[in-house]
Design a protein around this motif. Sequence first.
Motif, PDB file in Angstrom:
ATOM      1  N   GLU A  95     125.335 -58.951 -18.691  1.00 41.89           N
ATOM      2  CA  GLU A  95     124.614 -58.719 -17.852  1.00 41.89           C
ATOM      3  C   GLU A  95     123.937 -56.974 -18.186  1.00 41.89           C
ATOM      4  OE1 GLU A  95     127.921 -60.071 -14.880  1.00 41.89           O
ATOM      5  OE2 GLU A  95     126.788 -61.584 -14.494  1.00 41.89           O
ATOM      6  N   ILE A  96     125.478 -56.706 -18.796  1.00 40.28           N
ATOM      7  CA  ILE A  96     125.271 -54.892 -18.990  1.00 40.28           C
ATOM      8  C   ILE A  96     123.625 -54.264 -19.714  1.00 40.28           C
ATOM      9  CG2 ILE A  96     126.046 -52.793 -20.152  1.00 40.28           C
ATOM     10  CD1 ILE A  96     128.405 -54.033 -19.543  1.00 40.28           C
ATOM     11  N   GLU A  97     123.742 -55.876 -20.496  1.00 40.54           N
ATOM     12  CA  GLU A  97     121.850 -55.396 -21.522  1.00 40.54           C
ATOM     13  C   GLU A  97     121.998 -56.706 -22.149  1.00 40.54           C
ATOM     14  OE1 GLU A  97     119.091 -54.962 -23.185  1.00 40.54           O
ATOM     15  OE2 GLU A  97     119.497 -53.549 -21.762  1.00 40.54           O
ATOM     16  N   PRO A  98     121.752 -57.742 -22.230  1.00 42.10           N
ATOM     17  CA  PRO A  98     121.083 -58.732 -22.918  1.00 42.10           C
ATOM     18  C   PRO A  98     121.544 -58.563 -24.793  1.00 42.10           C
ATOM     19  CG  PRO A  98     119.845 -59.097 -21.118  1.00 42.10           C
ATOM     20  CD  PRO A  98     120.297 -57.764 -21.665  1.00 42.10           C
ATOM     21  N   PHE A 130     124.960 -47.124 -22.325  1.00 47.82           N
ATOM     22  CA  PHE A 130     125.447 -48.123 -21.690  1.00 47.82           C
ATOM     23  C   PHE A 130     127.377 -48.391 -21.447  1.00 47.82           C
ATOM     24  CE2 PHE A 130     121.893 -50.396 -24.094  1.00 47.82           C
ATOM     25  CZ  PHE A 130     121.910 -50.264 -23.481  1.00 47.82           C
ATOM     26  N   ASP A 131     127.500 -47.253 -20.876  1.00 47.99           N
ATOM     27  CA  ASP A 131     128.451 -47.015 -20.361  1.00 47.99           C
ATOM     28  C   ASP A 131     129.821 -47.902 -19.601  1.00 47.99           C
ATOM     29  OD1 ASP A 131     127.907 -43.823 -21.088  1.00 47.99           O
ATOM     30  OD2 ASP A 131     127.962 -43.741 -18.103  1.00 47.99           O
ATOM     31  N   ARG A 132     128.835 -49.009 -19.043  1.00 52.34           N
ATOM     32  CA  ARG A 132     129.942 -50.222 -18.885  1.00 52.34           C
ATOM     33  C   ARG A 132     130.522 -50.639 -20.325  1.00 52.34           C
ATOM     34  NH1 ARG A 132     126.029 -52.570 -14.934  1.00 52.34           N
ATOM     35  NH2 ARG A 132     127.534 -54.553 -15.206  1.00 52.34           N
ATOM     36  N   PHE A 133     129.321 -51.039 -20.806  1.00 56.42           N
ATOM     37  CA  PHE A 133     129.882 -51.889 -21.949  1.00 56.42           C
ATOM     38  C   PHE A 133     130.946 -51.172 -23.063  1.00 56.42           C
ATOM     39  CE2 PHE A 133     128.907 -51.867 -26.849  1.00 56.42           C
ATOM     40  CZ  PHE A 133     129.301 -53.482 -27.143  1.00 56.42           C
ATOM     41  N   ASN A 134     130.434 -49.882 -23.159  1.00 58.53           N
ATOM     42  CA  ASN A 134     131.111 -49.051 -23.946  1.00 58.53           C
ATOM     43  C   ASN A 134     132.588 -49.089 -23.114  1.00 58.53           C
ATOM     44  OD1 ASN A 134     129.396 -48.334 -25.760  1.00 58.53           O
ATOM     45  ND2 ASN A 134     128.954 -45.807 -24.082  1.00 58.53           N
ATOM     46  N   THR A 135     133.131 -48.944 -21.891  1.00 55.94           N
ATOM     47  CA  THR A 135     134.386 -49.733 -21.062  1.00 55.94           C
ATOM     48  C   THR A 135     134.625 -50.497 -22.346  1.00 55.94           C
ATOM     49  OG1 THR A 135     133.952 -47.781 -19.872  1.00 55.94           O
ATOM     50  CG2 THR A 135     135.186 -49.237 -19.296  1.00 55.94           C
ATOM     51  N   LEU A 136     134.418 -50.975 -21.672  1.00 62.01           N
ATOM     52  CA  LEU A 136     134.402 -52.961 -22.117  1.00 62.01           C
ATOM     53  C   LEU A 136     134.694 -52.995 -23.984  1.00 62.01           C
ATOM     54  CD1 LEU A 136     135.098 -56.089 -21.583  1.00 62.01           C
ATOM     55  CD2 LEU A 136     132.716 -56.462 -21.638  1.00 62.01           C
ATOM     56  N   ALA A 137     133.923 -52.161 -24.669  1.00 63.79           N
ATOM     57  CA  ALA A 137     134.126 -52.696 -25.930  1.00 63.79           C
ATOM     58  C   ALA A 137     135.221 -51.666 -26.192  1.00 63.79           C
ATOM     59  CB  ALA A 137     133.258 -51.477 -26.056  1.00 63.79           C
ATOM     60  N   THR A 138     136.068 -51.108 -25.405  1.00 60.26           N
ATOM     61  CA  THR A 138     136.866 -49.270 -25.711  1.00 60.26           C
ATOM     62  C   THR A 138     137.941 -51.468 -25.454  1.00 60.26           C
ATOM     63  OG1 THR A 138     136.212 -47.791 -25.772  1.00 60.26           O
ATOM     64  CG2 THR A 138     138.630 -48.410 -25.269  1.00 60.26           C
ATOM     65  N   GLN A 139     137.994 -51.736 -24.433  1.00 61.50           N
ATOM     66  CA  GLN A 139     139.384 -52.934 -24.161  1.00 61.50           C
ATOM     67  C   GLN A 139     139.057 -53.857 -25.224  1.00 61.50           C
ATOM     68  OE1 GLN A 139     138.507 -53.969 -19.752  1.00 61.50           O
ATOM     69  NE2 GLN A 139     138.321 -52.124 -19.218  1.00 61.50           N
ATOM     70  N   ILE A 140     138.294 -54.599 -25.098  1.00 58.90           N
ATOM     71  CA  ILE A 140     138.254 -55.501 -26.595  1.00 58.90           C
ATOM     72  C   ILE A 140     138.635 -54.819 -27.514  1.00 58.90           C
ATOM     73  CG2 ILE A 140     136.579 -57.256 -27.525  1.00 58.90           C
ATOM     74  CD1 ILE A 140     134.599 -57.501 -24.743  1.00 58.90           C
ATOM     75  N   ASN A 141     138.228 -53.461 -28.180  1.00 56.84           N
ATOM     76  CA  ASN A 141     138.601 -53.771 -29.476  1.00 56.84           C
ATOM     77  C   ASN A 141     140.416 -53.238 -29.550  1.00 56.84           C
ATOM     78  OD1 ASN A 141     136.216 -52.854 -30.039  1.00 56.84           O
ATOM     79  ND2 ASN A 141     135.953 -51.551 -30.181  1.00 56.84           N
ATOM     80  N   THR A 142     140.722 -53.366 -28.679  1.00 60.37           N
ATOM     81  CA  THR A 142     141.907 -52.972 -27.930  1.00 60.37           C
ATOM     82  C   THR A 142     142.491 -54.315 -28.366  1.00 60.37           C
ATOM     83  OG1 THR A 142     142.160 -50.945 -26.512  1.00 60.37           O
ATOM     84  CG2 THR A 142     143.778 -52.162 -26.680  1.00 60.37           C
ATOM     85  N   GLN A 143     142.058 -55.652 -27.602  1.00 57.85           N
ATOM     86  CA  GLN A 143     142.858 -56.245 -27.986  1.00 57.85           C
ATOM     87  C   GLN A 143     142.174 -57.396 -29.764  1.00 57.85           C
ATOM     88  OE1 GLN A 143     141.718 -59.684 -24.907  1.00 57.85           O
ATOM     89  NE2 GLN A 143     141.159 -57.833 -24.254  1.00 57.85           N
ATOM     90  N   LEU A 144     141.607 -56.535 -30.109  1.00 54.49           N
ATOM     91  CA  LEU A 144     141.099 -57.020 -31.229  1.00 54.49           C
ATOM     92  C   LEU A 144     142.051 -56.302 -32.671  1.00 54.49           C
ATOM     93  CD1 LEU A 144     137.286 -56.928 -31.820  1.00 54.49           C
ATOM     94  CD2 LEU A 144     138.744 -59.021 -31.816  1.00 54.49           C
ATOM     95  N   ARG A 145     142.598 -55.394 -32.009  1.00 55.49           N
ATOM     96  CA  ARG A 145     143.709 -54.474 -32.805  1.00 55.49           C
ATOM     97  C   ARG A 145     145.185 -55.658 -32.746  1.00 55.49           C
ATOM     98  NH1 ARG A 145     140.808 -49.974 -30.484  1.00 55.49           N
ATOM     99  NH2 ARG A 145     139.998 -48.565 -32.471  1.00 55.49           N
TER     100      ARG A 145
END
Length: 162
Positions: A95-98, A130-145
């Motif tokens: 939804e942010i960017e296909p 894409f600021d919304r993606f950057n925020t989501l990516a930060t959350q996902i990266n925390t979970q990956l760690r």
Amino acid sequence: MRAIVFPARLLLLVALAIASAAGASERARYDRTAPADKAFVDVVLDLEQSIGQHNFALVGRNDIGDAVRRRGHAQFGDATIVHFCNLEYARRVIEIEPSLILYMPCRIAIFENNERIHVATLLLPTTTDFDRFNTLATQINTQLRQIIDAAVAPMVAPVDPG
């Protein structure tokens, strides 16, 4: 044939130059080493359990080490790549960017190096346009760690209740 190879190489060099000029950079890597006494199979099992606990679903697995051994390289070490995805995250990314779906599914590699088991991933970029993606990516990266940290945690011996 030679005339076709030269333009293809030139095109590749131009594309790489454009990507470099556009500020493209290698993704950050998160790599941890399991305790020396933790077996490869235990690291993989702990990884898969942690993936599920973080609400991701396993979507694929490549047992590269096993495949190489079956092709005649009997001493080749263990190496596996686990693919997993959280469908809600994937939906939000699209939804942010296909085109950002290229970062899905997440992948973690488990491999032997210098007689130790390593667990590594490439983290999602957090400085896109894409600021919304950057925020989501930060959350996902925390979970990956967190997923990787759980996979390389020391084995816990069962407690005898008696």
